[in-house]
Design a protein around this motif. Structure first.
Motif, PDB file in Angstrom:
ATOM      1  N   LEU A   1      32.660 -15.839  -8.114  1.00 57.16           N
ATOM      2  CA  LEU A   1      31.350 -14.997  -8.129  1.00 57.16           C
ATOM      3  C   LEU A   1      31.204 -14.552  -9.702  1.00 57.16           C
ATOM      4  N   MET A   2      30.187 -14.206 -10.172  1.00 55.08           N
ATOM      5  CA  MET A   2      29.889 -13.661 -11.479  1.00 55.08           C
ATOM      6  C   MET A   2      30.798 -12.625 -11.664  1.00 55.08           C
ATOM      7  N   GLY A   3      31.101 -12.042 -12.824  1.00 53.57           N
ATOM      8  CA  GLY A   3      31.766 -10.885 -13.160  1.00 53.57           C
ATOM      9  C   GLY A   3      33.412 -10.842 -12.824  1.00 53.57           C
ATOM     10  N   GLY A   4      33.776 -12.183 -12.642  1.00 50.42           N
ATOM     11  CA  GLY A   4      35.275 -12.094 -12.293  1.00 50.42           C
ATOM     12  C   GLY A   4      35.730 -12.096 -10.851  1.00 50.42           C
ATOM     13  N   TRP A   5      34.827 -11.837  -9.898  1.00 50.20           N
ATOM     14  CA  TRP A   5      34.941 -11.566  -8.505  1.00 50.20           C
ATOM     15  C   TRP A   5      35.186 -12.976  -7.707  1.00 50.20           C
ATOM     16  N   THR A   6      36.124 -12.562  -6.844  1.00 51.91           N
ATOM     17  CA  THR A   6      36.034 -13.858  -5.940  1.00 51.91           C
ATOM     18  C   THR A   6      35.696 -13.363  -4.517  1.00 51.91           C
ATOM     19  N   ALA A   7      35.039 -14.152  -3.716  1.00 50.68           N
ATOM     20  CA  ALA A   7      34.588 -13.798  -2.125  1.00 50.68           C
ATOM     21  C   ALA A   7      35.273 -14.690  -1.122  1.00 50.68           C
ATOM     22  N   LYS A   8      35.898 -14.037  -0.333  1.00 49.96           N
ATOM     23  CA  LYS A   8      36.455 -14.946   0.915  1.00 49.96           C
ATOM     24  C   LYS A   8      35.523 -14.676   1.960  1.00 49.96           C
ATOM     25  N   VAL A   9      34.635 -15.717   2.319  1.00 54.85           N
ATOM     26  CA  VAL A   9      33.720 -15.360   3.472  1.00 54.85           C
ATOM     27  C   VAL A   9      33.975 -16.233   4.744  1.00 54.85           C
ATOM     28  N   THR A  10      34.090 -15.350   5.688  1.00 55.31           N
ATOM     29  CA  THR A  10      34.341 -15.981   7.064  1.00 55.31           C
ATOM     30  C   THR A  10      33.382 -15.670   8.180  1.00 55.31           C
ATOM     31  N   LYS A  11      33.346 -16.679   9.234  1.00 50.60           N
ATOM     32  CA  LYS A  11      32.195 -16.536  10.569  1.00 50.60           C
ATOM     33  C   LYS A  11      32.839 -15.748  11.431  1.00 50.60           C
ATOM     34  N   VAL A  12      32.061 -14.558  11.410  1.00 50.89           N
ATOM     35  CA  VAL A  12      32.530 -13.656  12.737  1.00 50.89           C
ATOM     36  C   VAL A  12      32.000 -14.091  14.198  1.00 50.89           C
ATOM     37  N   GLY A  13      30.421 -14.512  13.853  1.00 51.45           N
ATOM     38  CA  GLY A  13      29.960 -14.922  15.160  1.00 51.45           C
ATOM     39  C   GLY A  13      28.539 -15.347  14.758  1.00 51.45           C
ATOM     40  N   GLU A  14      27.663 -15.612  15.770  1.00 52.05           N
ATOM     41  CA  GLU A  14      26.447 -15.931  15.399  1.00 52.05           C
ATOM     42  C   GLU A  14      25.367 -14.891  14.573  1.00 52.05           C
ATOM     43  N   ASP A  15      25.230 -15.443  13.383  1.00 52.85           N
ATOM     44  CA  ASP A  15      24.217 -14.628  12.620  1.00 52.85           C
ATOM     45  C   ASP A  15      25.192 -13.232  12.052  1.00 52.85           C
ATOM     46  N   HIS A  16      26.819 -13.454  11.972  1.00 50.79           N
ATOM     47  CA  HIS A  16      27.668 -12.465  11.599  1.00 50.79           C
ATOM     48  C   HIS A  16      28.613 -12.971  10.597  1.00 50.79           C
ATOM     49  N   TYR A  17      28.523 -12.640   9.409  1.00 46.68           N
ATOM     50  CA  TYR A  17      29.605 -13.228   8.374  1.00 46.68           C
ATOM     51  C   TYR A  17      30.219 -11.848   7.869  1.00 46.68           C
ATOM     52  N   ARG A  18      31.367 -12.177   7.311  1.00 45.05           N
ATOM     53  CA  ARG A  18      32.048 -11.089   6.778  1.00 45.05           C
ATOM     54  C   ARG A  18      32.667 -11.755   5.518  1.00 45.05           C
ATOM     55  N   ALA A  19      32.550 -10.706   4.344  1.00 41.57           N
ATOM     56  CA  ALA A  19      32.994 -11.268   2.956  1.00 41.57           C
ATOM     57  C   ALA A  19      34.108 -10.199   2.474  1.00 41.57           C
ATOM     58  N   ARG A  20      35.267 -10.784   1.994  1.00 39.29           N
ATOM     59  CA  ARG A  20      36.142  -9.998   1.288  1.00 39.29           C
ATOM     60  C   ARG A  20      35.873 -10.083  -0.008  1.00 39.29           C
ATOM     61  N   ILE A  21      35.531  -8.833  -0.981  1.00 37.36           N
ATOM     62  CA  ILE A  21      35.423  -9.412  -2.282  1.00 37.36           C
ATOM     63  C   ILE A  21      36.919  -9.048  -3.138  1.00 37.36           C
ATOM     64  N   LEU A  22      37.203  -9.675  -3.682  1.00 37.28           N
ATOM     65  CA  LEU A  22      38.854  -9.805  -4.225  1.00 37.28           C
ATOM     66  C   LEU A  22      38.664  -9.437  -5.883  1.00 37.28           C
ATOM     67  N   GLY A  23      39.370  -8.523  -6.488  1.00 35.97           N
ATOM     68  CA  GLY A  23      39.489  -8.355  -7.999  1.00 35.97           C
ATOM     69  C   GLY A  23      40.579  -9.148  -8.561  1.00 35.97           C
ATOM     70  N   ASP A  24      40.637  -9.052  -9.798  1.00 33.08           N
ATOM     71  CA  ASP A  24      41.485 -10.062 -10.560  1.00 33.08           C
ATOM     72  C   ASP A  24      42.756  -9.936 -10.039  1.00 33.08           C
ATOM     73  N   ALA A  25      43.428  -8.952  -9.784  1.00 33.38           N
ATOM     74  CA  ALA A  25      44.655  -8.857  -9.055  1.00 33.38           C
ATOM     75  C   ALA A  25      45.024  -9.437  -7.533  1.00 33.38           C
ATOM     76  N   GLY A  26      43.789  -9.793  -7.223  1.00 29.21           N
ATOM     77  CA  GLY A  26      43.866 -10.596  -5.751  1.00 29.21           C
ATOM     78  C   GLY A  26      43.769  -9.406  -4.679  1.00 29.21           C
ATOM     79  N   GLY A  27      43.663  -8.201  -4.932  1.00 33.41           N
ATOM     80  CA  GLY A  27      43.425  -7.299  -3.818  1.00 33.41           C
ATOM     81  C   GLY A  27      41.979  -7.057  -3.398  1.00 33.41           C
ATOM     82  N   VAL A  28      41.911  -6.627  -2.229  1.00 40.37           N
ATOM     83  CA  VAL A  28      40.407  -6.478  -1.698  1.00 40.37           C
ATOM     84  C   VAL A  28      39.935  -5.177  -2.156  1.00 40.37           C
ATOM     85  N   SER A  29      38.865  -5.409  -3.024  1.00 37.72           N
ATOM     86  CA  SER A  29      38.053  -4.333  -3.623  1.00 37.72           C
ATOM     87  C   SER A  29      36.960  -3.714  -2.667  1.00 37.72           C
TER      88      SER A  29
END
Length: 91
Positions: free
Chosen positions: A32-60
């Protein structure tokens, strides 16, 4: 995300940003813009979760779009995850 691919985000101090395009459809891992990485997973119908990761790989941040869009501001980058699994960012 609004129809037509428009995303709208609000900062903590009340500023509103709106943009079109640049979305990635999950599930998956996306740069993503700004150096972020998003890991998007599908949880269910019309339900998604994204973990936004910083440069060091940790969840921000974690976004949970369950039947409605979810947004977050990270270092002046607006990130919106739709309940349909599309994630988009804007500086």
């Amino acid at each position: 995300m609004r129809p037509g691919g428009r995303a709208v985000g609000t900062s903590q101090d009340g500023r509103v940003q709106s943009w079109m395009g640049g979305g990635h459809e999950g599930p998956g891992t996306f740069k993503l813009m700004g150096g972020w990485t998003a890991k998007v997973t599908k949880v269910g119908e019309d339900h998604y979760r994204a973990r936004i990761l910083g440069d060091a790989g940790g969840v921000s941040a974690t976004q949970d779009a369950n039947e409605r869009d979810a947004g977050v501001e990270a270092n002046r980058v607006y990130i919106v995850l739709s309940a349909g699994g599309v994630i988009s960012a804007h500086v």
